[in-house]
Design a protein around this motif. Structure first.
Motif, mmCIF file in Angstrom:
data_model
loop_
_atom_site.group_PDB
_atom_site.id
_atom_site.type_symbol
_atom_site.label_atom_id
_atom_site.label_comp_id
_atom_site.label_asym_id
_atom_site.label_seq_id
_atom_site.Cartn_x
_atom_site.Cartn_y
_atom_site.Cartn_z
ATOM 1 N N GLN A 141 0.818 -1.211 0.000
ATOM 2 C CA GLN A 141 0.000 0.000 0.000
ATOM 3 C C GLN A 141 0.852 1.261 0.000
ATOM 4 N N SER A 142 1.943 1.242 0.759
ATOM 5 C CA SER A 142 2.851 2.393 0.795
ATOM 6 C C SER A 142 3.506 2.620 -0.561
ATOM 7 N N LEU A 143 3.927 1.543 -1.187
ATOM 8 C CA LEU A 143 4.534 1.633 -2.511
ATOM 9 C C LEU A 143 3.517 2.154 -3.533
ATOM 10 N N ALA A 144 2.290 1.673 -3.459
ATOM 11 C CA ALA A 144 1.235 2.130 -4.374
ATOM 12 C C ALA A 144 0.962 3.619 -4.184
ATOM 13 N N LYS A 145 0.998 4.082 -2.951
ATOM 14 C CA LYS A 145 0.766 5.502 -2.662
ATOM 15 C C LYS A 145 1.841 6.370 -3.316
ATOM 16 N N ARG A 146 3.113 5.961 -3.196
ATOM 17 C CA ARG A 146 4.203 6.718 -3.825
ATOM 18 C C ARG A 146 4.070 6.698 -5.349
ATOM 19 N N LEU A 147 3.677 5.544 -5.903
ATOM 20 C CA LEU A 147 3.513 5.427 -7.351
ATOM 21 C C LEU A 147 2.356 6.296 -7.842
ATOM 22 N N ARG A 148 1.249 6.318 -7.100
ATOM 23 C CA ARG A 148 0.113 7.187 -7.467
ATOM 24 C C ARG A 148 0.552 8.642 -7.560
ATOM 25 N N ARG A 149 1.341 9.081 -6.582
ATOM 26 C CA ARG A 149 1.811 10.463 -6.542
ATOM 27 C C ARG A 149 2.647 10.776 -7.788
ATOM 28 N N LYS A 150 3.518 9.863 -8.177
ATOM 29 C CA LYS A 150 4.366 10.097 -9.351
ATOM 30 C C LYS A 150 3.558 10.086 -10.635
ATOM 31 N N LEU A 151 2.582 9.187 -10.740
ATOM 32 C CA LEU A 151 1.725 9.161 -11.930
ATOM 33 C C LEU A 151 0.911 10.451 -12.016
ATOM 34 N N ASP A 152 0.487 10.970 -10.869
ATOM 35 C CA ASP A 152 -0.255 12.229 -10.832
ATOM 36 C C ASP A 152 0.644 13.390 -11.266
ATOM 37 N N GLU A 153 1.921 13.375 -10.845
ATOM 38 C CA GLU A 153 2.876 14.409 -11.256
ATOM 39 C C GLU A 153 3.040 14.443 -12.776
ATOM 40 N N LEU A 154 2.932 13.268 -13.404
ATOM 41 C CA LEU A 154 3.056 13.191 -14.855
ATOM 42 C C LEU A 154 1.830 13.748 -15.573
ATOM 43 N N GLY A 155 0.699 13.786 -14.880
ATOM 44 C CA GLY A 155 -0.529 14.257 -15.508
ATOM 45 C C GLY A 155 -1.256 13.178 -16.287
ATOM 46 N N THR A 156 -0.989 11.919 -15.980
ATOM 47 C CA THR A 156 -1.650 10.821 -16.685
ATOM 48 C C THR A 156 -3.059 10.623 -16.144
ATOM 49 N N GLY A 157 -3.860 9.897 -16.866
ATOM 50 C CA GLY A 157 -5.154 9.458 -16.374
ATOM 51 C C GLY A 157 -5.030 8.104 -15.707
ATOM 52 N N VAL A 158 -3.819 7.592 -15.679
ATOM 53 C CA VAL A 158 -3.552 6.275 -15.117
ATOM 54 C C VAL A 158 -3.305 6.420 -13.626
ATOM 55 N N THR A 159 -3.941 5.567 -12.843
ATOM 56 C CA THR A 159 -3.670 5.541 -11.413
ATOM 57 C C THR A 159 -3.871 4.135 -10.875
ATOM 58 N N VAL A 160 -3.375 3.904 -9.696
ATOM 59 C CA VAL A 160 -3.494 2.613 -9.029
ATOM 60 C C VAL A 160 -4.628 2.731 -8.019
ATOM 61 N N VAL A 161 -5.601 1.836 -8.125
ATOM 62 C CA VAL A 161 -6.718 1.856 -7.179
ATOM 63 C C VAL A 161 -6.730 0.568 -6.375
ATOM 64 N N ALA A 162 -7.177 0.700 -5.140
ATOM 65 C CA ALA A 162 -7.298 -0.459 -4.264
ATOM 66 C C ALA A 162 -8.688 -1.051 -4.417
ATOM 67 N N VAL A 163 -8.738 -2.350 -4.524
ATOM 68 C CA VAL A 163 -10.004 -3.075 -4.533
ATOM 69 C C VAL A 163 -10.108 -3.696 -3.144
ATOM 70 N N ARG A 164 -11.036 -3.183 -2.369
ATOM 71 C CA ARG A 164 -11.131 -3.514 -0.954
ATOM 72 C C ARG A 164 -11.079 -5.018 -0.687
#
Length: 181
Positions: A141-164
């Protein structure tokens, strides 16, 4: 002139004019770092880091997003897809590029192999850390959070979502291309 005077540098000289050796040791093992410290004691200044990502952060802190790609870098994808360069450990979207750690790169590469699929935490742990999964999900989860932040910095529509209760997946259904090896 004494022996000590020959090694002394005048106070008014630039330190850059007097190069010195620096030994950099890269190993995740605390025991190996201790062994290197003992072996190289007094040889030269010693910098010990756990991995190359830590070394990169020490050398160039915060230099994650680059606007202009280096000349030898592959160009942006014609179809606007997220491009992962595994050899350079970067992700690119259009004219923007972000540096990825080895773990971030491996997680993103894993998630892009089947972007619609939900990957369990255990599968991701095996694919990214290359070991048996632990009961804790916090590392993934921590790794996914850091990756989400970097993908957001790029301006992509791609993100990592958690499936509960299950794991993670990508939201963008376009198949990102992976370059490099």
């Amino acid at each position: 002139m004494t022996q000590d005077d020959t090694n002394a540098t005048p106070a008014d000289t630039d330190p850059a004019e007097h190069p010195f050796s620096l030994v950099i040791g890269v190993t995740p093992s605390p025991a190996e770092r201790l062994r290197l410290t003992e072996l190289l004691d007094g040889v030269a200044p010693l910098l010990l880091v756990a991995d190359l990502d830590e070394l990169r952060e020490l050398i160039a802190p915060g230099e994650h997003v680059r606007r202009v790609p280096p000349p030898d870098a592959p160009g942006p994808a014609a179809d606007g897809a997220l491009v992962i360069d595994a050899a350079r450990s970067t992700a690119r979207w259009g004219d923007r590029e972000v540096a990825l750690t080895r773990l971030e790169r491996d997680l993103l590469t894993c998630l892009t192999t089947e972007p619609v699929r939900v990957w369990s935490y255990a599968e991701l742990h095996r694919a990214v850390w290359h070991d048996t999964p632990t009961q804790r999900r916090a590392d993934v989860q921590s790794l996914a959070k850091r990756l989400r932040r970097k993908l957001d910095e790029l301006g992509t529509g791609v993100t990592v979502v958690a499936v509960r209760g299950v794991g993670l997946r990508l939201t963008d259904h376009r198949r990102p291309r992976v370059r490099g090896g």
